[in-house]
Scaffold this motif. Structure first.
Motif, PDB file in Angstrom:
ATOM      1  N   SER A 163       0.805  -1.226   0.000  1.00 19.19           N
ATOM      2  CA  SER A 163       0.000   0.000   0.000  1.00 19.19           C
ATOM      3  C   SER A 163       0.839   1.278   0.000  1.00 19.19           C
ATOM      4  CB  SER A 163      -0.973   0.001   1.181  1.00 19.19           C
ATOM      5  OG  SER A 163      -0.286  -0.012   2.404  1.00 19.19           O
ATOM      6  N   PRO A 164       1.997   1.349   0.726  1.00 19.30           N
ATOM      7  CA  PRO A 164       2.785   2.586   0.643  1.00 19.30           C
ATOM      8  C   PRO A 164       3.241   2.907  -0.779  1.00 19.30           C
ATOM      9  CG  PRO A 164       3.472   1.290   2.527  1.00 19.30           C
ATOM     10  CD  PRO A 164       2.550   0.422   1.732  1.00 19.30           C
ATOM     11  N   SER A 165       3.666   1.869  -1.515  1.00 17.72           N
ATOM     12  CA  SER A 165       4.093   2.091  -2.900  1.00 17.72           C
ATOM     13  C   SER A 165       2.917   2.496  -3.781  1.00 17.72           C
ATOM     14  CB  SER A 165       4.748   0.810  -3.460  1.00 17.72           C
ATOM     15  OG  SER A 165       5.864   0.450  -2.683  1.00 17.72           O
ATOM     16  N   MET A 166       1.772   1.852  -3.558  1.00 13.79           N
ATOM     17  CA  MET A 166       0.586   2.205  -4.337  1.00 13.79           C
ATOM     18  C   MET A 166       0.141   3.630  -4.023  1.00 13.79           C
ATOM     19  SD  MET A 166      -0.056  -0.258  -6.314  1.00 13.79           S
ATOM     20  CE  MET A 166      -1.636   0.345  -6.887  1.00 13.79           C
ATOM     21  N   ILE A 186       2.295   6.015  -6.025  1.00 11.28           N
ATOM     22  CA  ILE A 186       1.950   6.004  -7.447  1.00 11.28           C
ATOM     23  C   ILE A 186       0.655   6.769  -7.692  1.00 11.28           C
ATOM     24  CG2 ILE A 186       1.272   4.527  -9.381  1.00 11.28           C
ATOM     25  CD1 ILE A 186       3.111   2.361  -8.221  1.00 11.28           C
ATOM     26  N   MET A 187      -0.360   6.493  -6.864  1.00 14.03           N
ATOM     27  CA  MET A 187      -1.643   7.161  -7.053  1.00 14.03           C
ATOM     28  C   MET A 187      -1.558   8.651  -6.771  1.00 14.03           C
ATOM     29  SD  MET A 187      -3.616   4.836  -8.159  1.00 14.03           S
ATOM     30  CE  MET A 187      -5.184   5.697  -8.054  1.00 14.03           C
ATOM     31  N   ILE A 188      -0.754   9.028  -5.792  1.00  9.90           N
ATOM     32  CA  ILE A 188      -0.615  10.453  -5.471  1.00  9.90           C
ATOM     33  C   ILE A 188       0.089  11.197  -6.597  1.00  9.90           C
ATOM     34  CG2 ILE A 188       0.595  12.068  -3.923  1.00  9.90           C
ATOM     35  CD1 ILE A 188      -0.059  10.121  -1.639  1.00  9.90           C
ATOM     36  N   ARG A 189       1.032  10.528  -7.254  1.00 10.45           N
ATOM     37  CA  ARG A 189       1.694  11.163  -8.401  1.00 10.45           C
ATOM     38  C   ARG A 189       0.733  11.339  -9.575  1.00 10.45           C
ATOM     39  NH1 ARG A 189       7.614   8.080  -8.553  1.00 10.45           N
ATOM     40  NH2 ARG A 189       8.416   9.007  -6.619  1.00 10.45           N
ATOM     41  N   ILE A 227      -7.193   9.406  -1.530  1.00  2.00           N
ATOM     42  CA  ILE A 227      -6.429   8.186  -1.828  1.00  2.00           C
ATOM     43  C   ILE A 227      -6.081   7.446  -0.542  1.00  2.00           C
ATOM     44  CG2 ILE A 227      -4.212   7.347  -2.705  1.00  2.00           C
ATOM     45  CD1 ILE A 227      -4.397   9.580  -4.834  1.00  2.00           C
ATOM     46  N   ARG A 228      -5.601   8.184   0.445  1.00  2.00           N
ATOM     47  CA  ARG A 228      -5.237   7.550   1.716  1.00  2.00           C
ATOM     48  C   ARG A 228      -6.455   6.997   2.444  1.00  2.00           C
ATOM     49  NH1 ARG A 228      -0.593  11.890   3.775  1.00  2.00           N
ATOM     50  NH2 ARG A 228       1.101  10.989   2.516  1.00  2.00           N
ATOM     51  N   TYR A 281      -7.037   3.088   3.243  1.00  2.00           N
ATOM     52  CA  TYR A 281      -7.254   2.641   4.617  1.00  2.00           C
ATOM     53  C   TYR A 281      -8.454   1.695   4.705  1.00  2.00           C
ATOM     54  CZ  TYR A 281      -8.087   2.770   9.612  1.00  2.00           C
ATOM     55  OH  TYR A 281      -8.291   2.409  10.915  1.00  2.00           O
ATOM     56  N   LEU A 282      -9.531   2.033   4.021  1.00  2.00           N
ATOM     57  CA  LEU A 282     -10.716   1.177   4.045  1.00  2.00           C
ATOM     58  C   LEU A 282     -10.436  -0.187   3.421  1.00  2.00           C
ATOM     59  CD1 LEU A 282     -13.585   3.636   3.022  1.00  2.00           C
ATOM     60  CD2 LEU A 282     -13.069   2.777   5.304  1.00  2.00           C
ATOM     61  N   ILE A 283      -9.758  -0.189   2.287  1.00  3.80           N
ATOM     62  CA  ILE A 283      -9.529  -1.431   1.539  1.00  3.80           C
ATOM     63  C   ILE A 283      -8.513  -2.327   2.240  1.00  3.80           C
ATOM     64  CG2 ILE A 283      -8.656  -2.382  -0.632  1.00  3.80           C
ATOM     65  CD1 ILE A 283      -9.764   0.158  -2.007  1.00  3.80           C
ATOM     66  N   VAL A 284      -7.440  -1.726   2.746  1.00  2.34           N
ATOM     67  CA  VAL A 284      -6.324  -2.505   3.284  1.00  2.34           C
ATOM     68  C   VAL A 284      -6.538  -2.918   4.733  1.00  2.34           C
ATOM     69  CG1 VAL A 284      -3.858  -2.426   3.829  1.00  2.34           C
ATOM     70  CG2 VAL A 284      -4.682  -1.489   1.673  1.00  2.34           C
TER      71      VAL A 284
END
Length: 316
Positions: A244-247, A250-253, A262-263, A267-270
């Motif tokens: 999730s940190p890497s994702m 990527i999504m923030i970029r 995004i965060r 949080y909900l999914i992970v």
């Protein structure tokens, strides 16, 4: 930007934050009510005390309840105060990390117990004793706590005392900043994922082969296979925390203006949705546990029916 527009944006941000916090707190209350019901059912019925799989299950339920309570508390506090005292944050981060790592390792232990029950049933009672189950739980905590507690010792050695009196946005990278800790974390994440993943694959395939070879009790083996398959799904969802940190980066970029959204979705999914699987797998899907759960939390008048059904075969 005029003052009216500025006030609208502030109000909109406050409303969005309130809605997000309300949703996560509501999910926490719902899930903790379910988990509390499962724990109460376990404690009120001694029949579960003598079954290693239910002991491991209730350990995972309690662990997930702690993990959710800590992470959601931290989530809400971060929205309210943004910056939190480092010492306070450090405690919350470590508890969240320990309990997050516990779940997949506990799943591996539960899969091994089911493997022994199906593939070596004559020795199951000898191998999977109550004493060994509690030793296994202690070992689970040891292997999940020791690698990450070293982050605290390294930080204590390298950061000045004044650092622990400052306030930061409470995420792991802002507390444990040494680059070596990041590489160590990635190495242990890969090790945990590999060991747990291969444990689940091995036990699933072994039970699948046993189910085909059995001339009797095929249904029990199939249910054990389905249980481990659900464990695998839950494991994959839990393992999202490792990537999730890497994702996030990527999504923030790609969407730099949607950082908070995004965060929040991450949080909900992970962290939240995988925890809803545990009550389903053993609390609702398991016939034996469901009967006792119904007895205390759905229809207490059916207690005589429950006692009549206690002799039935338990679901794997």
């Amino acid at each position: 930007m005029n003052s009216t527009t500025s006030q609208f944006l502030v109000r909109d941000t406050f409303t969005a934050a309130f809605v997000k916090n309300f949703i996560v707190v509501l999910l926490l209350l719902v899930l903790n009510y379910i988990n509390g019901s499962l724990v109460a059912t376990f404690l009120r019925n001694q029949v579960f005390y003598e079954d290693p799989r239910y002991i491991l299950f209730i350990h995972m339920v309690i662990n997930d309840a702690i993990q959710l309570t800590v992470t959601i508390t931290l989530f809400v506090l971060s929205y309210i105060f943004y910056a939190i005292n480092v010492s306070f944050c450090c405690f919350f981060i470590l508890v969240a990390v320990f309990t997050t790592r516990n779940t997949p390792v506990n799943l591996a232990g539960m899969a091994i117990e089911r493997y022994i029950a199906i593939c070596d049933p004559l020795r199951h009672a000898q191998i999977c004793t109550i004493r060994r189950t509690y030793i296994l739980i202690g070992l689970i905590w040891f292997v999940t706590v020791v690698p990450d507690i070293t982050d605290l010792f390294v930080t204590l050695a390298r950061e000045p005392v004044s650092f622990f009196h400052t306030a930061v946005f409470c995420i792991r990278s802002n507390i444990f900043k040494d680059p070596v800790l990041l590489y160590k974390r990635q190495a242990f994440d890969g090790l945990y994922f590999s060991l747990v993943f291969f444990t689940l694959v091995f036990t699933y395939l072994s039970i699948l082969c046993a189910a085909r070879a059995m001339s009797t009790d095929i249904r029990s083996a199939q249910r054990a296979r389905n249980t481990i398959l659900l464990h695998g799904v839950q494991l994959l969802m839990c393992m999202l925390s490792y990537i999730s940190p890497s994702m996030d980066l990527i999504m923030i970029r790609i969407f730099p203006s949607q950082i908070l959204e995004i965060r929040y979705a991450n949080y909900l999914i992970v962290y939240i949705f995988p925890r809803f699987l545990s009550p389903i797998i053993y609390g609702i899907r398991d016939k034996k546990f469901r009967r006792y759960l119904k007895r205390y939390f759905v229809c207490k008048q059916c207690s005589s029916e429950v006692q009549h059904e206690e002799g039935e075969d338990k679901m794997v």
